[in-house]
Design an enzyme around this catalytic site. Structure first.
Site, PDB file in Angstrom:
ATOM      1  N   SER A   1      33.189 -14.536  29.324  1.00 35.15           N
ATOM      2  CA  SER A   1      34.068 -14.004  28.277  1.00 35.15           C
ATOM      3  C   SER A   1      34.989 -15.018  27.611  1.00 35.15           C
ATOM      4  CB  SER A   1      34.919 -12.860  28.836  1.00 35.15           C
ATOM      5  OG  SER A   1      34.152 -11.684  28.895  1.00 35.15           O
TER       6      SER A   1
ATOM      7  N   SER B   1      34.167 -11.210  26.015  1.00 34.48           N
ATOM      8  CA  SER B   1      35.153 -10.238  25.583  1.00 34.48           C
ATOM      9  C   SER B   1      36.385 -10.836  24.917  1.00 34.48           C
ATOM     10  CB  SER B   1      35.614  -9.422  26.790  1.00 34.48           C
ATOM     11  OG  SER B   1      36.313 -10.255  27.698  1.00 34.48           O
TER      12      SER B   1
ATOM     13  N   LYS C   1      45.482 -13.061  25.050  1.00 31.66           N
ATOM     14  CA  LYS C   1      44.526 -11.951  25.095  1.00 31.66           C
ATOM     15  C   LYS C   1      45.285 -10.712  25.562  1.00 31.66           C
ATOM     16  CE  LYS C   1      39.970 -10.784  27.101  1.00 31.66           C
ATOM     17  NZ  LYS C   1      38.887 -11.245  28.010  1.00 31.66           N
TER      18      LYS C   1
END
Lengths: 477, 95, 487
Positions: C175, C151, C76
């Site tokens: 997330s 997210s 990420k």
């Protein structure tokens, strides 16, 4: 109208740690810009703080020294505001749960003891520096100082004059150096003062509106700034105005305080507990350990100097103001063979004068306590006179030789041999019968002539007591 | 708590966020809706409950006072928008 | 190839069926082929990846390394990776090259993984649909008209589309778990403090926790094992040995008690999702577990409390982005205030600004007690509810999200309805517990996730239940249509 001055102080003492409060960057003073600002200090994304153990120990020591309550758990909070020298956009400080709670400190002004309350002391990080020299019309930011540990010591509004404020600041200044937690260097900003000043009509209970004066980096400035500010506030009130609660900056060049425009805006700091740091726990073991490590404090040392070394109050005051000075004195006494008063005179006199001349701290004295003690020992045992000793000290100052070596090499040993002195006196009297007669006719001051001549002959090495005694006997006839 | 346009301007200033004038009202309405959601907390009585700042009840670990970081200025300033003589430059600051 | 487990890939690497370079190239090719449409990878690390793969091959050759040596993965873009951009999905950091590597990432590097690139995400991890990213939204490979969740939407979509065998994520309010559910992959967020936060760009410090996305619980366990552990650079990292997460995967779950919070199974729960989750619970029951209804009386207040705590922390965490030392700086600022306001106003997107403002508001003078302190008290109540529950049960199960993946744009302009998509996941972050999402079927051809919540540091138990469930089902092996071809 009679006005009363009310003063409270906030002192920021830079803690003498090697590394910063939350990072492993050095705290050394004077490095090139931003060479001691690591990723954590620059608040790069993803970086996190880890608390310096030494900063915590220093804060605890301070708290113990002023008899304060040490919080078993204290909490770091974020104080939010934007400024270029504050990289994270918040200062990590302590807010509602400081490490050191209420304590107190005694000051002496005009011979009277007064107790000043210390509200609290908390740990926080210092900000960087904005440099206003012209960089294409811009300001330069150096973050070397960012993250340096500070202990903010907040007093109660207990002081009623500039003299009391100065006494309090000096007391604290001495204390933090004694504890070894701050180097006390005011020029380098290691010990900074913000003064809260207000005035009120004598006898009134409630406080007047206070102004905070920042940037006071010497005792003299504190005194001048307070005097100036008190006068300004009285003027404002007496001419029908009211004092604004604001931050003012002391300008040493103009000897005035002025409002700080940038701090005018009422700040809303939005304090909240810092989620990157956990509560700081002070265990009973750590408290015990710090208590054991606590050095003898200035007052105790002062008292001890008066009893143990039979010093008068003034000498004890002077010798104990700085711990390094006191340590020096004691070491010198030891190697002098216990000449307490004589060593005091030499430390406060010749040594201090020499240090002042070269602007050196006692820690950097070119003549160590042991060597000075050795010198005093030779004065005491009459190997040399006090006058010759000054000469010896000068030679020691610029070399590593001890007193005995210098005395030996330079042939400065005092002449105390009665036979030799008598012989010289006899010869001198024979050559100066006129002066002998005058003496015997009652002009006893004439003895000075003989002393002078003989000292000249011996290059000052004649033992003055012995010489005087012999001369008096012989001149009487 | 309903958030008005002037509240938006005030907090945007506190947070140093530039907001376009045309957007102030829509922020006010969004923030008001969020605060309405938040105020559901008032359903529960929390008197006497110790506030919880961290998920785990632990105390702060302490780091030995050792200098571990050396000068990394060049590397760390590679991302800087404007520097001179090793300093970060910003528009003139007036004290 | 793309559906092989880590153990299978590792065995093949050791058997020299293919090299790490070949395996890495294979997934790089898949990214090139499929990601144009998905937009899940925003920074390619191709060149450095192949160098790392060569190194990994050397280690494999010498018999060194472990199950992850030579395995390609994605991170990420919230993690700092030395020499590579770490944008956090924001214009603010579009030009930011991290000078250091996050601890979680470097722990993986140490065992010789191959980082193929960085994945798309909601800006500063604030969002539940990946639509707040400066780099545009990510498409859900199961239905390109829907969002992947957020997210960590890029990582979830990438693993779902088999662009990499595993990927990292972070979870502040769901997330990892919510996008795992939306994308039909397995995702785990460990106990707060288990994985170091150093070098992970902070959203809400007391809630943020890194974790993993994988095809299966077993793969997730292998990756999490390598990421976990104490880090002296993170004061909130826990100094406690990491359990062997693989040792108990195969244990029977017979006699285990699974708690079902009644507050999570109300009539409001979508019927289709409820059916799938109940089927999954039945499967677990059939493996010998006991099922017990429990209550988490204050759990309904988790979203309200979260939207005080998280914005408050983020409002301060994001103050460092001021255009002075790194990151976006506005053009020719006329004074300091202009520099701050325009750099931050132009550098941050709307959702980030909303949260910063909420945070500033709830902390501002006069409101602290009513909002911030209150939220912290509610937080304790929520934690206490879980602590009580875990006295009776070993694990808690529920739906991961109240709906399947929703359409792009559907909730974009309605922050509150977006926030409510994390209604089942947020309490876990407030309490700091480990949680995961496991695929458990489809509704309207869109994946459904079952959330499993464990007690503190019970990751091993959590993964054991998930693994046992996956031994009895094959939802986790389903590949979205169109992504099943070999590259």
């Amino acid at each position: 109208m009679q006005w009363e001055t009310v003063i409270g102080l906030e002192i920021h003492a830079q803690l003498a740690t090697k590394s910063k409060i939350f990072s492993g960057a050095s705290t050394a003073y004077g490095a090139d810009a931003n060479t001691q600002a690591c990723a954590v200090d620059l608040a790069l994304p993803g970086t996190l703080p880890v608390l310096n153990e030494q900063a915590v120990r220093f804060a605890v020591k301070f708290g113990l020294a002023i008899g304060a309550h040490i919080a078993p758990y204290s909490v770091f909070a974020r104080k939010n505001y934007f400024y270029p020298d504050l990289p994270k956009g918040y200062q990590t400080s302590q807010f509602d749960k400081p490490i050191v709670g209420l304590g107190e400190l005694d000051i002496v002004v005009d011979g009277k003891v007064k107790t000043i309350g210390v509200t609290r002391a908390h740990l926080e990080e210092d900000a960087g520096k904005s440099l206003h020299e012209d960089y294409q019309g811009m300001t330069g930011v150096d973050l070397n100082r960012a993250g340096t540990p500070l202990l903010e010591i907040v007093s109660e509004p207990d002081m009623r004059s500039a003299a009391e404020a100065i006494a309090y600041v000096k007391k604290l200044h001495t204390l933090v150096q004694y504890l070894g937690i701050c180097d006390g260097n005011m020029q380098e900003g290691s010990f900074r003062c913000d003064v809260n000043v207000s005035v009120r009509p004598m006898g009134q209970e409630e406080f007047g509106t206070r102004a905070e004066i920042k940037n006071l980096n010497s005792f003299r400035f504190i005194e001048k700034a307070v005097a100036h500010e008190v006068e300004r506030q009285i003027d404002v009130i007496e001419s029908g105005g009211s004092v604004a609660q604001e931050t003012r900056l002391y300008d040493a060049n103009k000897d005035e305080t002025r409002s700080m425009r940038s701090k005018e805006e009422a700040n809303d700091y939005r304090y909240f507990p810092c989620p990157d740091l956990l509560p700081v726990e002070i265990t009973a073991e750590l408290l015990d350990e710090m208590q054991r490590e606590l050095p003898e404090l200035p007052e105790a040392k002062n008292q001890r100097f008066q009893t143990q070394y039979k010093l008068n109050g003034y000498d004890a005051d002077v010798l104990t103001t700085q711990r390094a000075m006191a340590d020096y004195y004691e070491a010198a006494v030891k190697s002098s063979g216990g000449e307490t008063k004589l060593v005091a005179n030499w430390v406060m006199g010749e040594l201090s004068a020499g240090l002042n001349k070269e602007n050196l701290a006692i820690e950097a004295a070119p003549v160590s306590a042991e060597r000075l003690g050795g010198l005093v020992k030779r004065i005491a045992d009459q190997t040399i006179s006090g006058k010759i000793a000054k000469q010896v000290l000068e030679l020691m100052w610029s070399s590593d030789d001890n007193a005995d070596t210098v005395i030996e090499r330079e042939g400065l040993k005092q002449i105390s041999d009665t036979g030799a002195l008598e012989k010289m006196i006899d010869e001198l009297m024979a050559q100066n019968m006129l002066q002998v007669k005058q003496y015997r006719a009652g002009k006893t001051k004439m003895i000075g002539f003989f002393v002078g001549q003989l000292m000249k002959q011996t290059q000052g090495k004649a033992n003055p007591q012995e010489l005087n005694k012999l001369l008096q006997e012989k001149l009487k006839g | 708590m309903s958030i008005q346009s002037e509240d938006v301007l005030k907090i945007a200033h506190l947070a140093r966020l530039g907001i376009e004038e045309g957007q102030v009202e829509s922020y006010a309405s969004d923030l008001s809706n969020i605060m309405k959601l938040v105020e559901q907390m008032n359903e529960v009585d929390t008197s006497g409950i110790e506030p919880m700042a961290h998920p785990l009840d632990q105390s702060q670990r302490l780091r030995a006072d050792v200098v571990s970081e050396t000068n990394q200025r060049e590397e760390l300033q590679k991302n800087a928008p404007e520097i001179e003589d090793g300093l970060f430059l910003v528009p003139r600051v007036i004290d | 190839m793309y559906n092989k487990s880590l153990k299978e890939l590792s065995t093949s690497l050791r058997n020299k069926d293919f090299s790490s370079v070949e395996l890495s190239q294979y997934f790089l090719n898949r990214i090139k082929r499929f990601d144009g449409e998905l937009n899940s990878v925003i920074t390619s690390n191709e060149k450095a990846a192949l160098v790392a793969a060569v190194e990994a091959d050397k280690r494999l050759q010498s018999g060194d390394g472990n199950l992850l040596t030579g395995i390609p993965l994605l991170h990420k873009d919230i993690f700092c990776t030395a020499g590579l951009r770490a944008s956090c999905g924001s214009k603010m950091l579009d030009n930011f090259i991290a000078p250091y590597t996050a601890t979680a990432v470097s722990k993986l590097e140490q065992v010789g993984v191959v980082m193929l690139g960085k994945t798309n995400m909601d800006e500063f991890a604030m969002g539940s649909s990946n639509e707040t990213s400066f780099y545009g939204g990510v498409k859900n490979p199961w239905d390109l008209n829907t969002v992947p969740g957020g997210s960590s939407g890029g990582s979830a979509a990438a693993v779902a589309a088999r662009l990499a065998p595993i990927a990292s994520g972070t979870d502040t309010g769901g997330s990892i778990r919510q996008p795992a559910a939306f994308c039909g992959v397995t995702g785990i967020k460990p106990t707060y403090g288990r994985v170091s936060r150093y070098g992970m760009i902070a959203f809400a410090s007391s809630l943020d926790q890194a974790g993993t996305f994988a095809k299966s619980a077993e793969d997730a366990a292998i990756m999490l094992q390598a990421m976990s552990g104490f880090d002296e650079k993170d004061s909130t990292s826990v100094d406690r040995p990491v359990d062997d997460l693989l040792a108990n995967l195969g244990d029977s779950i017979k006699g285990l008690t699974v708690g079902l919070p009644k507050e999570f199974f109300t009539d409001d729960l979508d019927a289709g999702i409820r059916e799938k989750v109940e089927e999954a619970i039945d499967t677990i029951k059939s493996a010998g577990a006991n099922i017990k209804e429990i209550s988490l009386p204050n759990i309904n207040l988790s979203v309200p409390a979260y939207y005080v705590v998280a914005p408050a922390e983020c409002s301060a965490n994001l103050s460092r982005f001021d255009g002075v030392r790194y990151g976006y700086r506005c053009d020719s600022p006329k004074d300091l205030e202009d520099l701050y306001k325009r750099s931050r106003g132009e550098g941050f997107g709307d959702e980030v600004k909303r949260r910063i403002m909420i945070g500033a508001y709830v902390l501002s003078a006069g409101y602290y007690d009513a909002y911030y302190k209150k939220a912290q008290q509610v937080r304790r109540l929520i934690k206490n509810d879980f602590v009580e529950a875990f006295k009776e049960v070993d694990i808690i199960a529920s739906a991961t999200a109240p709906s399947v993946a929703f359409s792009a744009g559907e909730k974009k302009d309605d922050p509150v309805s977006m926030y409510l998509s994390d209604i089942f996941t947020i309490g876990v972050n407030l309490a700091g517990l480990p949680g995961m999402s496991v695929p458990c079927g489809f509704v309207d051809n869109k994946p459904v996730g079952m959330q499993l919540i464990g007690n503190y540091f019970a990751e091993s138990r959590l993964l054991n239940v998930a693994h046992q469930y996956q031994q009895l089902t094959d939802w986790h092996l389903a590949v979205p249509t169109g992504f099943g071809e070999e590259a």
